[in-house]
Each structure stands twice: as structure tokens, then as C-alpha cells.
Design an enzyme around this catalytic site. Sequence first.
Site, mmCIF file in Angstrom:
data_model
loop_
_atom_site.group_PDB
_atom_site.id
_atom_site.type_symbol
_atom_site.label_atom_id
_atom_site.label_comp_id
_atom_site.label_asym_id
_atom_site.label_seq_id
_atom_site.Cartn_x
_atom_site.Cartn_y
_atom_site.Cartn_z
ATOM 1 N N GLU A 125 0.834 -1.304 0.131
ATOM 2 C CA GLU A 125 -0.007 0.028 -0.071
ATOM 3 C C GLU A 125 0.836 1.314 -0.136
ATOM 4 O OE1 GLU A 125 -3.154 -0.016 -0.906
ATOM 5 O OE2 GLU A 125 -3.384 -1.964 -0.518
ATOM 6 N N ASP A 215 0.307 -1.866 -9.631
ATOM 7 C CA ASP A 215 -0.172 -3.132 -9.535
ATOM 8 C C ASP A 215 -0.027 -3.755 -11.035
ATOM 9 O OD1 ASP A 215 -0.526 -2.594 -7.137
ATOM 10 O OD2 ASP A 215 -2.678 -2.228 -7.283
#
Length: 313
Positions: A125, A215
Site C-alpha cells: 500500500e 499493480d
Amino acid sequence: MKPPLRFSFVLHLHQPVGNFDHVFREHADDVYAPFLDFLEARALWPLGLHVSGPLLEWLGEHDRGLHDRIGRHVADGRIELLSAGWYEPILAALPRADRADQLGRTRDELRARFGVEPRGAWLTERAWETEVAADMAGAGLRYVLVDDHLLRRAGVGPDELVHPHRTESDGRTLDLLPIDERLRYLIPFRPAEELEEDLRARHDAGAPLALIGDDGEKFGGWPRTREWLYEGGWLEAFGTSMDRLREDGIVRWVTPAEAHTEVEVLGPVYPPSGSYPEMESWARGGHWRGFLSRYVEANRMHKRMLALSALAR
């Protein structure tokens, strides 16, 4: 003639613990393998890759072909594997002993599976707090990827954002490789021609490095991205643009480790606690820990984890 701009492309692949088996299967078949096919066909190497522990375990048990295919590219120097906490925890949210265990597990697994010692890390994150630097350094890591806006908040100027920066905690040093926010939005959401223009402009300006870390699921797993990349032709245009940039001597692909060793490291710098801008906008108070006050159930899970960790030890 100016030397080529170093372009470092880093992918983070993750499926959480306990996710449905069919979700793992669909992503392996429809996202990860096709994108690896594309990289192989266009010879877009080298690059950085982080595969989370739960996903790596699943591949080893259910898709040995893809697992070993990654391993062959690692052995041939085309892929650099990055570390992180094995089960993809937010490291700053863990007790320090658990943080060390998670980093150590990843180091041991990458050594056993692929015969490599990770030098750099993906930050889950992208949640940064200063004390994480000491524990990463203690695990033998030399650098970690962080969002460039955290360095801007620490007073780093635009011309310096294209360099790694050194920080320290408890007397241990760790280098920070800034993830370029503009590149995260260009790739793959804008036409590939815009990316090519941007990289040519960076080369003309004499920038030593352009790094994107994001990602892997955005390359076919996020809503409508498969249609945009494959059916809409973005991937083909991206490959063609990269061919031109490499042939013209504008861009040279490098691993994050090569970027770290080849580009001058500046600093020291002490970024504030934070995460990527979207995360900070979602959390109460603009701090990633604001999730613990905004979502009672998240706070409850976090405190149960702390209690269980203490009991287990």
C-alpha cells in the site's frame, strides 16, 4: 549526444490470503501469463517484479509452469525479484518483531525458490513510516520504492526527484527510489504516443531516471483494462513506442537495482508518514492510519492482531 534515459518498469502482483481459488486461476490465465507473453514477444527487459507470498504459494502449488517461467527469467537476468512482507502486510502496522519475521520469510522463500537474495523491496500500500527503514535495512535490503509525492512533501525539488534518496532510522540507512506519479497515470491509461512524447522530453532535459511501480492487475485485471490493452491495441502501441525509443537511443530499460547503483543517490531526506495520494484522500485526516478511525472493523482487526502477536510470542 545525451546518454539514454534509464527506464525502470516495476510490477507488483498480489492476491490476498483466502481469496477464491477461481480468482487466482483467472488472474494467472487472463492477466499474468498474457502480459508475460507480451514482454517476451517484445523483449521488454529487464524489469522489476514483486510477487506476494500468497500468490507465489498458489503458483507453486497450482501453476508450476508460470512459477518456473518467472524463475527462468530471473535466472537469465531479465527479472529482478523484490521483497516485501510475505503475506503482504502493511509493514508499518506490525510490531517490529513481526515485521522482521515477514521480511525474513520472503528472503528465505526467494532464496529457496529462485536462488536469489533480494536487494530491494515493494512497500505494501506504499505506506511509509520512518522506522520501517531500520527493519528493512536489518533484513539486508538496500532500497525500497516510495511514491514521489512523499519526497516532495519532504522538500525534494523536481530536478532531484529523478534520483534515489537516502534516509535512515536507528542509525541504519535505506535508499528510496521514487515512483513517478505522472508515469502511473500515463501507463496504461493514456495513449502510448503520449508516453513516448513524455519520455523523449525527459531525455532531452537530461533526466537520469524514469521509474514506474504499480499493480500488475491494472494490465488486464482491473475493469475494462483488458479491452483497452488487448482489443483496443494499447499494448501493441506501447511495444512499438518502446522499440522506437530504444532504437533511437532515447530509453534503456534497467532493473530497479541497476537504477539504484547507476544513478547518484542524494540525501539525507526524511519523508513524512504517508502513502500514495489516493490512499491519503480515502483515509480520515489524510494519514493512512486514518482507516483505523474511519473503519471500526479495521481497527478491531488491527488490535486483535497486536494481541495475538503478543500471546503467540
